[in-house]
Every structure is written in C-alpha cells, then in structure tokens.
Design an enzyme around this catalytic site. Structure first.
Site, PDB file in Angstrom:
ATOM      1  N   HIS A  73       7.521  48.701  50.516  1.00  0.00           N
ATOM      2  CA  HIS A  73       7.906  47.358  50.946  1.00  0.00           C
ATOM      3  C   HIS A  73       9.416  47.121  50.938  1.00  0.00           C
ATOM      4  CE1 HIS A  73       3.658  46.966  50.379  1.00  0.00           C
ATOM      5  NE2 HIS A  73       3.740  46.918  49.058  1.00  0.00           N
TER       6      HIS A  73
ATOM      7  N   PRO B  20       8.556  31.304  48.633  1.00  0.00           N
ATOM      8  CA  PRO B  20       9.681  30.782  47.843  1.00  0.00           C
ATOM      9  C   PRO B  20      10.210  29.488  48.461  1.00  0.00           C
ATOM     10  CG  PRO B  20       9.896  33.147  48.137  1.00  0.00           C
ATOM     11  CD  PRO B  20       8.761  32.696  49.019  1.00  0.00           C
ATOM     12  N   GLU B  21      10.342  28.483  47.619  1.00  0.00           N
ATOM     13  CA  GLU B  21      10.792  27.174  48.066  1.00  0.00           C
ATOM     14  C   GLU B  21      12.182  26.900  47.495  1.00  0.00           C
ATOM     15  OE1 GLU B  21       7.616  24.410  47.133  1.00  0.00           O
ATOM     16  OE2 GLU B  21       6.088  25.829  47.812  1.00  0.00           O
TER      17      GLU B  21
ATOM     18  N   ARG C 119       6.188   6.285  60.413  1.00  0.00           N
ATOM     19  CA  ARG C 119       5.399   7.525  60.530  1.00  0.00           C
ATOM     20  C   ARG C 119       3.985   7.302  59.998  1.00  0.00           C
ATOM     21  NH1 ARG C 119       8.683  11.638  62.065  1.00  0.00           N
ATOM     22  NH2 ARG C 119      10.918  11.283  61.749  1.00  0.00           N
TER      23      ARG C 119
ATOM     24  N   ARG D 203       4.659  41.300  53.188  1.00  0.00           N
ATOM     25  CA  ARG D 203       4.021  40.852  54.427  1.00  0.00           C
ATOM     26  C   ARG D 203       4.945  40.904  55.643  1.00  0.00           C
ATOM     27  NH1 ARG D 203       0.347  35.619  53.476  1.00  0.00           N
ATOM     28  NH2 ARG D 203      -0.329  36.313  55.541  1.00  0.00           N
TER      29      ARG D 203
END
Length: 275
Positions: free
Chosen positions: A95, A2-3, A155, A114
């Site tokens: 879970h 999830p972002e 950079r 996970r």
C-alpha cells in the site's frame, strides 16, 4: 475518512519537521495518486524544492513550496502520511504510494489501502480560486453563530448532511457531525434552516469544542488512521454516540440509535435529540 482533527494533528506534527527542508527525491509507486500528471513529471516538479510551510484547508494538507507553488495531499478514505527516519524501501511495501526524501535524510511516506488519496501541485495563480470552493473553517474565530445562521438560512435539507457539505463548512466529517449534534441536543434530521437562534449558538459552540477536543487526542482511529508518527488517535475512546448503537446514552440512559441521514450512518439519542 480522516477529517479536520486528524489532518490538523498530522499538520502540527509535521510542520516543524519539514519547514525549511528541501525535497531531494520523489518516488511515486502508484501513478493513480498523482494522475493526470505522470509520476516522472510530478517528481521533476518537486526536485530541489524547499518546503516553506505546511498548512491545512478543510481536510487537505498544503505543503507550501519556494516559488509559490503548493503540494496538496488529500488522505481521502484510508491515506496515511508518516515521517520516517529509515527508507521505506527497507520496510513493508504494501500500500505504499509515494515517498518524498528530504535533505535531512528523513522520509515522508504515503500509504493508502483503497487508493482514493490524491497528491497534486497547485500553481501560485490557481491557489486562491481552488480553495474558494470550500466553506469557512469552523475553528477560525470568525466562525460564529451569525455565520452559521447565514449558512443554514432557508435550507430545508437535514442539518447532518449540511454539516458534511464541504462547500458550506470545511473539514467536518461523519464522526464529528454526530458528536457535535449530540452535544448541542439537535436531531440530525432536523432541517438546517429551521434551527432556532439558541440551537445555532449551541451547535457553533459544540462544533468548536468537539473538534478541539479531538485534536488534543490526536484524532480518531476507527479503522486505518494513524498520525504522522504512526500512532493511533484516542478520541474514539470518548465517543458519546458515534458507533455506540444500542448502548445507553451518557446523558439520559436511553439506547443510542443508528439511522441513515443523507446516505450516511448516523448515531443519536432519540430522547435527548428530539425532532
């Protein structure tokens, strides 16, 4: 993982439901989630605390508590945080890692296949220094081409991993980096510091537009992500390049290619996004 759009979707859905509610019970079913604090101590710290607000920083959810502490939840790879009307004890226990009971009889349930997710408490005195390690928020009005140019200045690393570096910019992940770079016509391997002023302006715009569009569609559900109501996101149905290797570019028709940049699977159009 999830972002920003997925976490912001959850925040917007939960905030009006939890603000002003008190935590009457905490059940930790996986101690790894709250380590190094013990489950008993974690539960004790939350008992009776009122949630005064819910905010987001990068990919983190921040439940602001009375007294100035913050309960921080990071979904990581497969975490799902949902609000339920019925006790999760009566449903699927697979879970399930954490259940918060609120004083209106509702529940916040955290599932994580996970087990990479984390929940922890930040004291009022530690909060500012903890969040200072993250870069600026890309949806803030203050995030503009001048800011992005300063971040990328000098950079030599490719622009794709630079976008993913949470110390440089908070919240952008693999999906939205691919989509924003395509919209800005920038090759993901181009050195970040070599972008022209025009490219910086285009990328700033595409980052904001991509994230806002994803939030409107409740994020992307490729694998396990669900929003706070248990529903999948819909932004994946609009992907232009991500997960579309071999398919025609929606702009020029050239086959989308997949490569690895900075160790991450990366999708781009070799014609529209030239090095």
């Amino acid at each position: 993982m999830p972002e920003l759009p997925e976490v912001e979707t959850i925040r917007r859905q939960l905030e009006p439901e939890v603000r002003g509610r008190s935590i009457t019970g905490t059940r930790v079913t996986d101690g790894l989630l709250v380590a190094p604090m013990t489950p008993a101590r974690f539960a004790g710290k939350l008992k009776g605390r009122m949630i005064t607000g819910l905010s987001r920083r990068g990919k983190y959810l921040r439940f602001e508590l009375d007294g100035g502490d913050t309960l921080v939840v990071h979904l990581r790879m497969t975490g799902i945080l949902t609000r339920l009307e019925e006790n999760p004890r009566n449903g699927d226990q697979r879970h399930l890692r954490l259940v918060l009971t609120l004083d209106d009889g509702s529940f916040l349930a955290f599932h994580d296949v996970r087990r990479f997710g984390k929940a922890f408490l930040l004291g009022a005195g530690a909060s500012d220094s903890y969040w200072a390690r993250l870069g600026p928020e890309p949806l803030e009005r203050s995030f503009n081409p001048k800011v992005l140019a300063a971040i990328f200045h000098g950079r030599v690393r490719p622009v794709k991993p630079a976008l993913l570096d949470q110390q440089l910019i908070a919240g952008i992940g693999n999906i939205y980096a691919d989509e924003a770079l395509f919209a800005a016509l920038i090759h993901p391997e181009k050195p970040a510091g070599s972008l022209s002023g025009k490219e910086i302006a285009a990328l700033t715009k595409s980052i904001k537009e991509t994230l806002r569009r994803a939030i409107r569609l409740q994020g992307s559900s490729i694998d396990s992500y669900r929003d706070a109501r248990g529903n999948p996101g819909r932004f994946q149905n609009t992907f232009k390049v991500h997960r579309r290797a071999g398919e025609p570019c929606p702009r020029c028709g050239t086959a989308i290619e997949k490569t690895r940049v900075g160790g991450r699977g990366t999708y781009y159009c070799p014609r529209c996004q030239r090095k």
